[in-house]
Structure formats: structure tokens, C-alpha cells
Enzyme design. Structure first.
Site, short mmCIF file in Angstrom:
data_model
loop_
_atom_site.label_atom_id
_atom_site.label_comp_id
_atom_site.label_asym_id
_atom_site.label_seq_id
_atom_site.Cartn_x
_atom_site.Cartn_y
_atom_site.Cartn_z
N HIS A 1 37.72 -4.31 30.68
CA HIS A 1 36.33 -4.14 31.12
C HIS A 1 36.07 -5.19 32.19
O HIS A 1 36.02 -6.38 31.90
CB HIS A 1 35.37 -4.32 29.94
CG HIS A 1 33.93 -4.29 30.33
ND1 HIS A 1 32.95 -4.93 29.59
CD2 HIS A 1 33.28 -3.72 31.38
CE1 HIS A 1 31.77 -4.74 30.16
NE2 HIS A 1 31.95 -4.02 31.26
N HIS B 1 30.87 2.56 35.25
CA HIS B 1 29.55 2.70 34.66
C HIS B 1 28.46 1.90 35.39
O HIS B 1 27.35 1.76 34.88
CB HIS B 1 29.57 2.36 33.16
CG HIS B 1 30.12 1.02 32.81
ND1 HIS B 1 31.08 0.84 31.84
CD2 HIS B 1 29.85 -0.20 33.29
CE1 HIS B 1 31.37 -0.43 31.74
NE2 HIS B 1 30.64 -1.10 32.60
N ASN C 1 30.25 -10.26 29.49
CA ASN C 1 30.82 -9.38 28.48
C ASN C 1 32.13 -8.72 28.92
O ASN C 1 32.62 -7.81 28.25
CB ASN C 1 29.81 -8.29 28.10
CG ASN C 1 29.44 -7.41 29.28
OD1 ASN C 1 29.67 -7.78 30.44
ND2 ASN C 1 28.86 -6.26 29.01
N HIS D 1 27.85 2.98 27.22
CA HIS D 1 29.10 2.35 27.66
C HIS D 1 29.58 1.28 26.68
O HIS D 1 30.60 0.65 26.91
CB HIS D 1 28.93 1.75 29.04
CG HIS D 1 28.19 0.45 29.10
ND1 HIS D 1 26.97 0.25 28.47
CD2 HIS D 1 28.48 -0.73 29.71
CE1 HIS D 1 26.55 -0.98 28.70
NE2 HIS D 1 27.44 -1.61 29.44
N GLY D 2 28.83 1.07 25.60
CA GLY D 2 29.22 0.08 24.61
C GLY D 2 28.14 -0.03 23.54
O GLY D 2 27.28 0.85 23.43
N ALA D 3 28.18 -1.11 22.79
CA ALA D 3 27.20 -1.28 21.73
C ALA D 3 25.86 -1.77 22.27
O ALA D 3 24.81 -1.44 21.74
CB ALA D 3 27.72 -2.27 20.69
#
Length: 468
Positions: free
Chosen positions: A252, A318, A225, A382-384
Site C-alpha cells: 500500500h 484508490h 498508513n 479501500h480498508g477498515a
């Protein structure tokens, strides 16, 4: 009382759904729960022997548990699906550390929640917090969580030590890019490819002896990702916080093969002191790596000419551990806050919470309220978070484009924002990281706002997404 529950019936539904019940006593609570179970799952007969598990523990007498605090998790089984206790494997009577879940609207998979509860029973655990983007992790540890422990537990950090996100303004690139400009830039970025072996190791961390074997990966995005994404401001909610006329790059990425090697070495020899020293190197190396990616991206945007050093707006980690004080007494032994897919709420630090290449990214300002920080373990999503495994989403999309694979690839290289996806490596990544694989980022943000954890600063729109 009125309490929000995480409700799931394990024989029929794997996803956790929020439920609010009002009750005055144990009897009315039991009736309300059974009515909810019957209403949602018609096949449960009224005569079924419904059993209730409250925060992972079988409850024989609901009255003993009242009143339930807000956020209590109740799992309802009927007699056919209640977990059996094996004579060879006695029930786990370990008392889990206090565990908090921050989701309300976001659907969280039951298996991920069970992973978090198992982590909560590890020796030395003090507290666990599941973010709205909580999802099943490989092995025994979920992703999208923060853990406080009285000892350092490397497994809770994972192998991508130092993974995080950095946001840069792109020098000389404006927000009003035309489609033709985006297309040309996408082609140039595809030719660069951010492939291994092309970046110069020019920071103390990248030149460290432990990092020497991983030099070829410095300045590269990595798989999965990870991404580098050109974004522009769609909506600015905090005037003056960002320049609406500028274009930005969100990177990222993490410590790549260096972090993997460090995690594998600890698993082999258990040398915690060596791990801690290498962990610090990985966190710095990963941050330097994101900056190197940002510089490479900026140079491509300038036509290949070297640009001024890129400046960071935010740089967050993270996947790491940090020491925290358990009290105001400096003599007390420190605790350790482990984050595995969770962003820090450090005072004054903006945080980027991306959705997917087909949805918005949110730039948020975390709360500084002491009670909120304590409830969230000083961490936010930290994201979806993944909603589908890579294999499942690949099968779904290949089935959708069964007739002509070339059409599928072409379609997946464009986004709902008329943006471009640059993926010069494995074509499979286009399927595996499609927007359909991720949860609804708007629900994640609403959940965090609802608990007072964040305020939204800006909403960003992706225009070019680079993957490896």
C-alpha cells in the site's frame, strides 16, 4: 413502511448508528423516533422540543417527507442542541447532490458525514457515496468516499495521487513459514528498511522530468498508513483463485512527494491542464513504485540475490479521478469520478481490503450488476478506515504501557497472529498505526456484502508488516 435510518443525537453521541423503524404514517414515525431518542438517551425529557433533520434539512412536517427511502439519515436534536442560525451567516440553502452511505453495522463518525454533505454542495457535484470506512479527512474532504462531478476537482483526490494497493506472489516463499524463518526475514527487511535513495529509477514514469526531483523516494513505502505486508491465505472461499501454498506481498503506497508537489502546485497556480497531465504521471509512478517495492521485498526474501520480475495479481488505485459517461449518448459531456480512499469496482479486477497489521485482509470480487455499480459509484471501501486519530491512539497505548516504554515497543512489534512489525524509522508509527486505531474490518466487509457490492474470494493473514 420499514426503513433503515442512520440515527444520531448530536448533543450526546457523535457516532452514527444504524436504526430500523417501522411506521404507517407521519405521526407513528414521529412517535417511534422520539421513543428511540428517549430510550437511547435517558436525559432527554419527554417535554423536550425534539427537532428532526432529514438528510441535512430541518423538517417541519414529517408528512411532507414520506415515504422515506431506505438509508435515510435522520439527525435528532433537542432544543438545547439544535443548530442556531446566525444573522451574519444565513443558513446554507444549497441543494446537495444525491448522497449515499453504504454502512449499516460499521460506525461512522458524524463529523465525517458532515464533511461529505458539505462536499455534496460544491458546484458541479452530481453524486457522493460514503464507504463503510468513511472517516474524517484533513481539511474539508473526508477519506473513504467516491464523488461524481461534472468537472475535475483536484482537491477531491488529495495529495497522494495514485495511492493504491498491489498484491504479488512472492517467488520461492511458501506459506508454511516457521517462526524462526519469519524472525530472520524480519531482521533482513529491517536492515533494508526501504529507505529513500536506495532504489534505481528504471521506468518511464520514474525517469520523467517532473519526477526527477523525487527520484530518491522511488521504491519506498512512505509514512502514515502505508505498508508492505507478507501475507498467507487463512481461508480460500473461491477455489482456484489463489495458490494456498504460496506467500504473498500486499503493498500500500502512492506517489510520495511527487503527488504532494503536484497538488501544491495546482493550489498555487490553479492550472488544471497541467494538473491533469501531472495526475496521469502520478498514477503511473505510484503503480511503478509499488512494483519496485515488491521487487525489493522479493530480493530480500531470496537472500539478497536478484529474483525474476515480480508478477501482479491485482493493482488498484484508490486516489485518482477518471472520466465516466453520464449516459449512453457519446455526445454528452463526460462526468468525472473522483476517489479519495475508495477502491474501483472494475469488471474482473480483484480488490484487496486490509484491516490492520493485527487483523485480516480480504480479497474480494466486486459485483458487475449495473444497479449496484450505480449505487456505489463503481467504488468500494479501500480498508477498515481510522476509528481513532494518531494522537488519540498514541496516548491510549502509552498510557497502557506507562511503566516501561521498552515493553510497549516490544509488544507493539508483535501481532495477534504471532507476526512481526518491522519499523526501522519512527518508533511513534508503532503507536499511530496500531490495530486499535482502526475500525472492525469484518463489519466493513459485511456492510459491502449486504449491499451486494462484493463477494469474498479469500481471507489473508499478515505475518510481517513493514512500515516507514
Amino acid at each position: 413502511m420499514r426503513t433503515r435510518f442512520d440515527f444520531v443525537h448530536c448533543d450526546n453521541q457523535r457516532a452514527v448508528r444504524p436504526l430500523v423503524l417501522t411506521y404507517d404514517d407521519a405521526e407513528s414515525l414521529a412517535l417511534a423516533m422520539k421513543a428511540e431518542a428517549l430510550g437511547r438517551f435517558k436525559h432527554i425529557k419527554k417535554s423536550a422540543n425534539v427537532r428532526f433533520y432529514v438528510n441535512g434539512t430541518l423538517v417541519q412536517d414529517l408528512a411532507d417527507e414520506l415515504p422515506f427511502p431506505d438509508g435515510t439519515r435522520v439527525v435528532i436534536y433537542d432544543k438545547a442542541s439544535a443548530p442556531a442560525v446566525s444573522a451574519r451567516e444565513p443558513a446554507d440553502t444549497s441543494v446537495p447532490a444525491p448522497t449515499t452511505f453504504l454502512h449499516a453495522e460499521t460506525v461512522v463518525d458524524e463529523d465525517a458525514i458532515q464533511q461529505l454533505y458539505r462536499v455534496a454542495k460544491l458546484p458541479g457535484m452530481v453524486a457522493c457515496v460514503g464507504m463503510p470506512d468513511l472517516h474524517l479527512g484533513s481539511g474539508a474532504y473526508p477519506v473513504g468516499a467516491a464523488f461524481v462531478a461534472s468537472r475535475i476537482i483536484p482537491e477531491l483526490v488529495g495529495s497522494d495521487i495514485g495511492c493504491g494497493m498491489t498484491l504479488f506472489p512472492l517467488p520461492g516463499v511458501s506459506s508454511d513459514l516457521t517462526d524462526r524463518q519469519l524472525q530472520r526475514l524480519s531482521q533482513a527487511l529491517g536492515q533494508d528498511g526501504f529507505q529513500p535513495g536506495e532504489a534505481t529509477v528504471d521506468t518511464p514514469a520514474s525517469q520523467h522530468p517532473l519526477a526527477a526531483a523525487h527520484a530518491r523516494n522511488f521504491g519506498t513505502i512512505g509514512g502514515g498508513n502505508h505498508f508492505a505486508e507478507l501475507q498467507v491465505i487463512h481461508e480460500l472461499l473461491e477455489p482456484g483463485a489463489l495458490d494456498t501454498s504460496a506467500a504473498y506481498l500486499l503493498v500500500h503506497s502512492g506517489s510520495r512527494t511527487l503527488g504532494e508537489a503536484v497538488a501544491a502546485q495546482f493550489k498555487a497556480d490553479g492550472d488544471l491542464q497541467a494538473y491533469c497531465e501531472a495526475h496521469k504521471l502520478c498514477v503511473t509512478w505510484a503503480s511503478d513504485n509499488r512494483r519496485k517495492i515488491g521487487q525489493r521485498f522479493a530480493d530480500v526474501c531470496s537472500g539478497g540475490s536478484p529474483t525474476e520480475p515480480v508478477q501482479t495479481i491485482l493493482d488498484i488505485t484508490h486516489n485518482s479521478y477518471v472520466p465516466v459517461s453520464p449516459s449512453e449518448n457519446p455526445q454528452d459531456s463526460p462526468h468525472y469520478l473522483h476517489r479519495k480512499g475508495a477502491a474501483p469496482m472494475d469488471a474482473g479486477q480483484l480488490v484487496a481490503i486490509p484491516g490492520s497489521r493485527g487483523t485480516y485482509t480480504y480479497i474480494v470480487r466486486p459485483s458487475t450488476d449495473a444497479e449496484v455499480l450505480a449505487r456505489c459509484a463503481c467504488s468500494i471501501a479501500h480498508g477498515a478506515g481510522r476509528a481513532m486519530s494518531r494522537g488519540k491512539v498514541t496516548a491510549l497505548l502509552k498510557g497502557r504501557y506507562r511503566s516501561r516504554r521498552s515493553d510497549a515497543v516490544e509488544a507493539l512489534q508483535r501481532t495477534p497472529f504471532d507476526g512481526y512489525v518491522v519499523c526501522p524509522g519512527r518508533v511513534e508509527v508503532l503507536y499511530e498505526e496500531a490495530p486499535e486505531a482502526y475500525k472492525d474490518i469484518e463489519l466493513v466487509i459485511r456492510d459491502l456484502v449486504a449491499v451486494g457490492a462484493i463477494s469474498v474470494v479469500a481471507v489473508m493473514k499478515p505475518l510481517i508488516t513493514c512500515k516507514m
